[in-house]
Design a protein around this motif. Structure first.
Motif, PDB file in Angstrom:
ATOM      1  N   ASN A  90      36.207   6.076 -32.414  1.00  0.00           N
ATOM      2  CA  ASN A  90      36.680   7.284 -33.090  1.00  0.00           C
ATOM      3  C   ASN A  90      35.566   8.089 -33.752  1.00  0.00           C
ATOM      4  O   ASN A  90      35.789   9.230 -34.164  1.00  0.00           O
ATOM      5  CB  ASN A  90      37.755   6.936 -34.121  1.00  0.00           C
ATOM      6  N   ALA A  91      34.373   7.511 -33.881  1.00  0.00           N
ATOM      7  CA  ALA A  91      33.250   8.240 -34.483  1.00  0.00           C
ATOM      8  C   ALA A  91      32.803   9.346 -33.529  1.00  0.00           C
ATOM      9  O   ALA A  91      33.001   9.250 -32.317  1.00  0.00           O
ATOM     10  CB  ALA A  91      32.101   7.282 -34.766  1.00  0.00           C
ATOM     11  N   GLN A  92      32.206  10.385 -34.078  1.00  0.00           N
ATOM     12  CA  GLN A  92      31.740  11.499 -33.241  1.00  0.00           C
ATOM     13  C   GLN A  92      30.233  11.684 -33.394  1.00  0.00           C
ATOM     14  O   GLN A  92      29.690  11.552 -34.492  1.00  0.00           O
ATOM     15  CB  GLN A  92      32.455  12.798 -33.622  1.00  0.00           C
ATOM     16  N   ASN A  93      29.576  11.993 -32.272  1.00  0.00           N
ATOM     17  CA  ASN A  93      28.140  12.317 -32.263  1.00  0.00           C
ATOM     18  C   ASN A  93      27.288  11.249 -32.938  1.00  0.00           C
ATOM     19  O   ASN A  93      26.476  11.551 -33.800  1.00  0.00           O
ATOM     20  CB  ASN A  93      27.902  13.692 -32.900  1.00  0.00           C
ATOM     21  N   ILE A  94      27.490  10.007 -32.538  1.00  0.00           N
ATOM     22  CA  ILE A  94      26.678   8.913 -33.072  1.00  0.00           C
ATOM     23  C   ILE A  94      25.673   8.474 -32.011  1.00  0.00           C
ATOM     24  O   ILE A  94      25.788   8.833 -30.843  1.00  0.00           O
ATOM     25  CB  ILE A  94      27.548   7.710 -33.511  1.00  0.00           C
ATOM     26  N   THR A  95      24.693   7.690 -32.448  1.00  0.00           N
ATOM     27  CA  THR A  95      23.748   7.068 -31.526  1.00  0.00           C
ATOM     28  C   THR A  95      23.821   5.569 -31.741  1.00  0.00           C
ATOM     29  O   THR A  95      23.766   5.099 -32.878  1.00  0.00           O
ATOM     30  CB  THR A  95      22.315   7.572 -31.767  1.00  0.00           C
ATOM     31  N   VAL A  96      23.950   4.837 -30.653  1.00  0.00           N
ATOM     32  CA  VAL A  96      24.030   3.379 -30.718  1.00  0.00           C
ATOM     33  C   VAL A  96      22.810   2.799 -30.011  1.00  0.00           C
ATOM     34  O   VAL A  96      22.535   3.126 -28.855  1.00  0.00           O
ATOM     35  CB  VAL A  96      25.325   2.856 -30.057  1.00  0.00           C
ATOM     36  N   PHE A  97      22.081   1.973 -30.730  1.00  0.00           N
ATOM     37  CA  PHE A  97      20.991   1.199 -30.130  1.00  0.00           C
ATOM     38  C   PHE A  97      21.636  -0.128 -29.735  1.00  0.00           C
ATOM     39  O   PHE A  97      21.827  -1.008 -30.564  1.00  0.00           O
ATOM     40  CB  PHE A  97      19.836   1.051 -31.117  1.00  0.00           C
ATOM     41  N   ALA A  98      22.008  -0.220 -28.474  1.00  0.00           N
ATOM     42  CA  ALA A  98      22.868  -1.288 -27.975  1.00  0.00           C
ATOM     43  C   ALA A  98      22.067  -2.454 -27.408  1.00  0.00           C
ATOM     44  O   ALA A  98      21.450  -2.313 -26.350  1.00  0.00           O
ATOM     45  CB  ALA A  98      23.790  -0.725 -26.898  1.00  0.00           C
ATOM     46  N   PRO A  99      22.094  -3.609 -28.081  1.00  0.00           N
ATOM     47  CA  PRO A  99      21.386  -4.775 -27.523  1.00  0.00           C
ATOM     48  C   PRO A  99      22.039  -5.241 -26.222  1.00  0.00           C
ATOM     49  O   PRO A  99      23.253  -5.395 -26.152  1.00  0.00           O
ATOM     50  CB  PRO A  99      21.526  -5.840 -28.615  1.00  0.00           C
ATOM     51  N   SER A 100      21.223  -5.458 -25.230  1.00  0.00           N
ATOM     52  CA  SER A 100      21.707  -5.959 -23.937  1.00  0.00           C
ATOM     53  C   SER A 100      22.053  -7.445 -24.059  1.00  0.00           C
ATOM     54  O   SER A 100      21.730  -8.098 -25.051  1.00  0.00           O
ATOM     55  CB  SER A 100      20.630  -5.769 -22.873  1.00  0.00           C
ATOM     56  N   ASN A 101      22.680  -7.964 -23.020  1.00  0.00           N
ATOM     57  CA  ASN A 101      22.949  -9.404 -22.984  1.00  0.00           C
ATOM     58  C   ASN A 101      21.649 -10.191 -23.115  1.00  0.00           C
ATOM     59  O   ASN A 101      21.606 -11.224 -23.788  1.00  0.00           O
ATOM     60  CB  ASN A 101      23.662  -9.783 -21.681  1.00  0.00           C
ATOM     61  N   THR A 181      25.557   8.721 -27.927  1.00  0.00           N
ATOM     62  CA  THR A 181      24.385   8.506 -27.090  1.00  0.00           C
ATOM     63  C   THR A 181      24.025   7.036 -27.241  1.00  0.00           C
ATOM     64  O   THR A 181      23.981   6.516 -28.362  1.00  0.00           O
ATOM     65  CB  THR A 181      23.203   9.379 -27.559  1.00  0.00           C
ATOM     66  N   VAL A 182      23.791   6.359 -26.139  1.00  0.00           N
ATOM     67  CA  VAL A 182      23.481   4.930 -26.163  1.00  0.00           C
ATOM     68  C   VAL A 182      22.060   4.725 -25.666  1.00  0.00           C
ATOM     69  O   VAL A 182      21.659   5.278 -24.644  1.00  0.00           O
ATOM     70  CB  VAL A 182      24.469   4.132 -25.274  1.00  0.00           C
ATOM     71  N   ASN A 183      21.312   3.932 -26.414  1.00  0.00           N
ATOM     72  CA  ASN A 183      19.988   3.488 -25.995  1.00  0.00           C
ATOM     73  C   ASN A 183      20.051   1.968 -25.922  1.00  0.00           C
ATOM     74  O   ASN A 183      20.182   1.298 -26.958  1.00  0.00           O
ATOM     75  CB  ASN A 183      18.923   3.935 -26.998  1.00  0.00           C
ATOM     76  N   ILE A 184      20.015   1.430 -24.719  1.00  0.00           N
ATOM     77  CA  ILE A 184      20.088  -0.023 -24.546  1.00  0.00           C
ATOM     78  C   ILE A 184      18.720  -0.603 -24.869  1.00  0.00           C
ATOM     79  O   ILE A 184      17.700  -0.137 -24.359  1.00  0.00           O
ATOM     80  CB  ILE A 184      20.537  -0.385 -23.115  1.00  0.00           C
ATOM     81  N   ILE A 185      18.710  -1.625 -25.751  1.00  0.00           N
ATOM     82  CA  ILE A 185      17.459  -2.216 -26.205  1.00  0.00           C
ATOM     83  C   ILE A 185      17.386  -3.692 -25.831  1.00  0.00           C
ATOM     84  O   ILE A 185      18.406  -4.324 -25.576  1.00  0.00           O
ATOM     85  CB  ILE A 185      17.261  -2.016 -27.739  1.00  0.00           C
ATOM     86  N   ASP A 186      16.159  -4.234 -25.829  1.00  0.00           N
ATOM     87  CA  ASP A 186      15.948  -5.606 -25.360  1.00  0.00           C
ATOM     88  C   ASP A 186      15.880  -6.643 -26.489  1.00  0.00           C
ATOM     89  O   ASP A 186      15.596  -7.805 -26.217  1.00  0.00           O
ATOM     90  CB  ASP A 186      14.684  -5.680 -24.495  1.00  0.00           C
ATOM     91  N   THR A 187      16.144  -6.248 -27.719  1.00  0.00           N
ATOM     92  CA  THR A 187      16.071  -7.155 -28.862  1.00  0.00           C
ATOM     93  C   THR A 187      17.156  -6.770 -29.871  1.00  0.00           C
ATOM     94  O   THR A 187      17.368  -5.573 -30.109  1.00  0.00           O
ATOM     95  CB  THR A 187      14.694  -7.072 -29.534  1.00  0.00           C
ATOM     96  N   VAL A 188      17.807  -7.753 -30.460  1.00  0.00           N
ATOM     97  CA  VAL A 188      18.778  -7.485 -31.523  1.00  0.00           C
ATOM     98  C   VAL A 188      18.006  -7.171 -32.790  1.00  0.00           C
ATOM     99  O   VAL A 188      17.110  -7.909 -33.198  1.00  0.00           O
ATOM    100  CB  VAL A 188      19.724  -8.696 -31.735  1.00  0.00           C
ATOM    101  N   LEU A 189      18.360  -6.057 -33.423  1.00  0.00           N
ATOM    102  CA  LEU A 189      17.708  -5.634 -34.665  1.00  0.00           C
ATOM    103  C   LEU A 189      18.360  -6.338 -35.847  1.00  0.00           C
ATOM    104  O   LEU A 189      19.560  -6.587 -35.838  1.00  0.00           O
ATOM    105  CB  LEU A 189      17.831  -4.123 -34.838  1.00  0.00           C
ATOM    106  N   THR A 190      17.573  -6.649 -36.867  1.00  0.00           N
ATOM    107  CA  THR A 190      18.144  -7.254 -38.060  1.00  0.00           C
ATOM    108  C   THR A 190      17.842  -6.387 -39.281  1.00  0.00           C
ATOM    109  O   THR A 190      16.698  -6.004 -39.491  1.00  0.00           O
ATOM    110  CB  THR A 190      17.582  -8.678 -38.296  1.00  0.00           C
ATOM    111  N   PRO A 191      18.878  -6.080 -40.044  1.00  0.00           N
ATOM    112  CA  PRO A 191      18.660  -5.268 -41.235  1.00  0.00           C
ATOM    113  C   PRO A 191      17.897  -6.056 -42.284  1.00  0.00           C
ATOM    114  O   PRO A 191      17.913  -7.281 -42.294  1.00  0.00           O
ATOM    115  CB  PRO A 191      20.071  -4.940 -41.713  1.00  0.00           C
TER     116      PRO A 191
END
Length: 192
Positions: A90-101, A181-191
């Motif tokens: 439901n969010a609009q105009n977000i960017t997701v840095f999506a960790p791959s499998n 917008t999705v950017n698939i990344i190769d590492t899980v980010l940690t806050p």
């Protein structure tokens, strides 16, 4: 006669410049411009057709799109466990840095199971991967962005090579979904 000759020369010069540009063989001034649309080595492994393809993902909101992409199945499982499917869809105009499998596979199995079992921690990690604005590749060249988790992440790079927080590489970037917008990344980010 001179006027006609001058116009012909000008038209030929313009054609000599525009033809290579229109064929994608740009002059050196254009050689380093980022490509429009999805980029990166992992884009080649995205299904060519169907709901998990780049065209199929563009029709669905982001969590639904991730559920159809085979490279994002672990992410979708985590999003479901955290109860974030509706929030992201439901969010609009977000960017997701999506960790791959493959990114999730870097986490030891016991640690991943612990994270997936802790909804508060999982939510914190997942929302750290989401920025509340649409980010273009140009903005990612050197950017700092506030995440939905409340922290910030940094991006750097150029063309089709970007990193997030100096550790995660964007392996398939600028993928569009119906709301993100999705950017698939190769590492899980940690806050922090």
């Amino acid at each position: 006669m001179t006027s006609t000759r001058t116009r012909r020369c000008a038209m030929l010069a313009a054609a000599a410049f525009l033809l290579p540009v229109s064929l994608g063989v740009a002059a050196p001034a254009f050689a380093d411009t980022p490509a429009a649309g999805p980029f990166g080595p992992a884009c080649a492994s995205v299904p060519k057709e169907g709901s998990g393809s780049l065209a199929g993902m563009a029709e669905d909101p982001v969590a639904t799109a991730a559920s159809h992409n085979p490279a994002l199945s672990t992410l979708f499982t985590a999003v479901k466990k955290a109860g974030l499917v509706d929030t992201l869809n439901n969010a609009q105009n977000i960017t997701v840095f999506a960790p791959s499998n493959a990114a999730f596979a870097k986490i030891p199995k016991a640690d991943l199971a612990k994270i997936l079992g802790d909804k508060a921690q999982l939510t914190k990690i997942l929302t750290y991967h989401v920025v509340g604005e649409k980010i273009t590749p140009k903005q990612m060249e050197k950017g700092t962005f506030k995440t939905l988790e409340g922290g910030s992440l940094t991006t750097a790079g150029y063309g089709d090579e970007f990193t997030v927080n100096k550790t995660a590489k964007v392996v398939c970037g600028d993928v569009q979904t119906a709301n993100a917008t999705v950017n698939i990344i190769d590492t899980v980010l940690t806050p922090k």
